[in-house]
Design a protein around this motif. Structure first.
Motif, mmCIF file in Angstrom:
data_model
loop_
_atom_site.group_PDB
_atom_site.id
_atom_site.type_symbol
_atom_site.label_atom_id
_atom_site.label_comp_id
_atom_site.label_asym_id
_atom_site.label_seq_id
_atom_site.Cartn_x
_atom_site.Cartn_y
_atom_site.Cartn_z
ATOM 1 N N LEU A 167 23.351 99.613 11.683
ATOM 2 C CA LEU A 167 22.210 99.336 12.782
ATOM 3 C C LEU A 167 21.213 100.401 12.896
ATOM 4 O O LEU A 167 20.067 99.946 13.127
ATOM 5 C CB LEU A 167 23.048 99.103 14.201
ATOM 6 N N SER A 168 21.548 101.383 12.984
ATOM 7 C CA SER A 168 20.700 102.456 12.910
ATOM 8 C C SER A 168 19.661 102.567 11.688
ATOM 9 O O SER A 168 18.356 102.657 12.075
ATOM 10 C CB SER A 168 21.440 103.899 12.908
ATOM 11 N N LEU A 169 20.131 102.376 10.596
ATOM 12 C CA LEU A 169 19.193 102.145 9.394
ATOM 13 C C LEU A 169 18.200 100.955 9.721
ATOM 14 O O LEU A 169 16.855 100.984 9.403
ATOM 15 C CB LEU A 169 19.877 101.685 8.227
ATOM 16 N N HIS A 170 18.797 99.806 10.102
ATOM 17 C CA HIS A 170 17.992 98.535 10.325
ATOM 18 C C HIS A 170 16.912 98.725 11.568
ATOM 19 O O HIS A 170 15.710 98.393 11.359
ATOM 20 C CB HIS A 170 19.062 97.253 10.981
ATOM 21 N N ASN A 171 17.519 99.509 12.723
ATOM 22 C CA ASN A 171 16.534 99.793 13.653
ATOM 23 C C ASN A 171 15.459 100.450 13.252
ATOM 24 O O ASN A 171 14.222 100.520 13.638
ATOM 25 C CB ASN A 171 17.272 100.005 15.108
ATOM 26 N N VAL A 172 15.428 101.871 12.633
ATOM 27 C CA VAL A 172 14.703 102.519 12.408
ATOM 28 C C VAL A 172 13.990 101.806 11.241
ATOM 29 O O VAL A 172 12.308 102.099 11.441
ATOM 30 C CB VAL A 172 15.137 103.915 11.494
ATOM 31 N N PHE A 173 14.374 100.883 10.424
ATOM 32 C CA PHE A 173 13.530 100.530 9.645
ATOM 33 C C PHE A 173 12.391 99.375 10.187
ATOM 34 O O PHE A 173 11.389 99.178 9.920
ATOM 35 C CB PHE A 173 14.422 99.456 8.364
ATOM 36 N N PHE A 174 13.030 98.663 11.419
ATOM 37 C CA PHE A 174 12.249 97.890 12.149
ATOM 38 C C PHE A 174 10.978 98.428 12.524
ATOM 39 O O PHE A 174 9.809 98.246 12.808
ATOM 40 C CB PHE A 174 13.073 97.093 13.245
ATOM 41 N N TYR A 175 11.453 99.686 13.278
ATOM 42 C CA TYR A 175 10.309 100.483 13.919
ATOM 43 C C TYR A 175 9.440 101.079 12.912
ATOM 44 O O TYR A 175 7.976 101.157 13.161
ATOM 45 C CB TYR A 175 10.742 101.723 14.772
ATOM 46 N N LEU A 176 9.791 101.723 11.765
ATOM 47 C CA LEU A 176 8.992 102.009 10.765
ATOM 48 C C LEU A 176 7.871 100.873 10.183
ATOM 49 O O LEU A 176 6.478 101.068 10.126
ATOM 50 C CB LEU A 176 9.416 102.722 9.741
ATOM 51 N N ASN A 177 8.491 99.718 10.065
ATOM 52 C CA ASN A 177 7.672 98.591 9.786
ATOM 53 C C ASN A 177 6.646 98.212 10.779
ATOM 54 O O ASN A 177 5.742 97.822 10.505
ATOM 55 C CB ASN A 177 8.690 97.305 9.381
ATOM 56 N N LEU A 178 7.075 98.167 11.982
ATOM 57 C CA LEU A 178 6.097 97.644 13.122
ATOM 58 C C LEU A 178 4.942 98.830 13.083
ATOM 59 O O LEU A 178 3.772 98.524 13.208
ATOM 60 C CB LEU A 178 6.851 97.889 14.487
ATOM 61 N N MET A 179 4.997 100.133 12.762
ATOM 62 C CA MET A 179 4.072 101.238 13.016
ATOM 63 C C MET A 179 3.332 101.222 11.790
ATOM 64 O O MET A 179 2.068 101.116 11.797
ATOM 65 C CB MET A 179 4.852 102.427 13.205
ATOM 66 N N LYS A 180 3.768 100.628 10.630
ATOM 67 C CA LYS A 180 3.085 100.370 9.237
ATOM 68 C C LYS A 180 1.973 99.468 9.692
ATOM 69 O O LYS A 180 0.889 99.627 9.185
ATOM 70 C CB LYS A 180 3.964 100.099 8.180
ATOM 71 N N ARG A 181 2.341 98.245 10.370
ATOM 72 C CA ARG A 181 1.561 97.187 10.452
ATOM 73 C C ARG A 181 0.641 97.369 11.610
ATOM 74 O O ARG A 181 -0.533 97.055 11.540
ATOM 75 C CB ARG A 181 2.287 95.990 11.067
ATOM 76 N N VAL A 182 0.865 98.305 12.590
ATOM 77 C CA VAL A 182 -0.039 98.869 13.458
ATOM 78 C C VAL A 182 -1.091 99.793 13.003
ATOM 79 O O VAL A 182 -2.181 99.690 13.100
ATOM 80 C CB VAL A 182 0.965 99.745 14.748
ATOM 81 N N ARG A 183 -0.769 100.437 12.164
ATOM 82 C CA ARG A 183 -1.899 101.305 11.186
ATOM 83 C C ARG A 183 -2.718 100.486 10.415
ATOM 84 O O ARG A 183 -3.957 100.584 10.473
ATOM 85 C CB ARG A 183 -0.986 102.436 10.247
#
Length: 163
Positions: free
Chosen positions: A87-103
């Motif tokens: 779950l930690s890996l999944h959630n961090v991946f979710f956040y990193l992917n979100l911020m990649k899309r923001v950039r």
């Protein structure tokens, strides 16, 4: 503190460009996963026999693919550390992917549209819809979130405030 995905979009729109947020791993330790449709609490019985993945392929950490929500729930309820790690890996991946899309949206000059549409990962969740699903059943919105949404000043622990 702030740190929900919809709050990050709001903070970025206000010029914040650096985050140090423990929320993705903290909620993972309590059995919660972020998805494009909001959060899911895998401790809830409804996931006991679920064969659904945490998220569609490509929207979760590669090590999480192949594990069903039901199995991860079993790991969490059995207090197996693997469940919390997944779950930690999944959630961090979710956040990193979100911020990649923001950039990417900022680089292309479409951040305002991105924020209005509330796009996260490859799905649309709508910031308001995500917020409503995340806080459903609480009966109220957390105070810090209300302040961030209303544009009122936020008082920090050190006594300073920001509008």
């Amino acid at each position: 503190g702030l740190g929900q995905p919809d709050q990050l979009l709001e903070l970025v729109s206000r010029g914040v460009d650096m985050f140090d947020c423990v929320l993705p791993t903290r909620v993972a330790r309590n059995g919660t996963a972020y998805t494009a449709d909001g959060t899911i609490n895998l401790k809830n019985q409804q996931w006991e026999k679920s064969e659904l993945p945490l998220a569609p392929e490509g929207e979760t950490h590669p090590l999480c693919e192949g594990f069903s929500r039901g199995y991860i729930r079993h790991l969490i309820k059995s207090e197996e550390i693997l469940g919390l790690r997944l779950l930690s890996l999944h959630n961090v991946f979710f956040y990193l992917n979100l911020m990649k899309r923001v950039r990417s949206a900022i680089d292309s000059g479409s951040f305002s549209q991105f924020k209005a549409e509330g796009r996260a990962d490859s799905g649309q969740y709508g910031a308001q819809r995500f917020h409503e699903r995340t806080y459903a059943g609480y009966g109220r919105t957390p105070r810090a979130d209300v302040r961030a949404r209303s544009g009122r000043s936020i008082l920090f622990r050190n006594g300073s405030s920001r509008r």
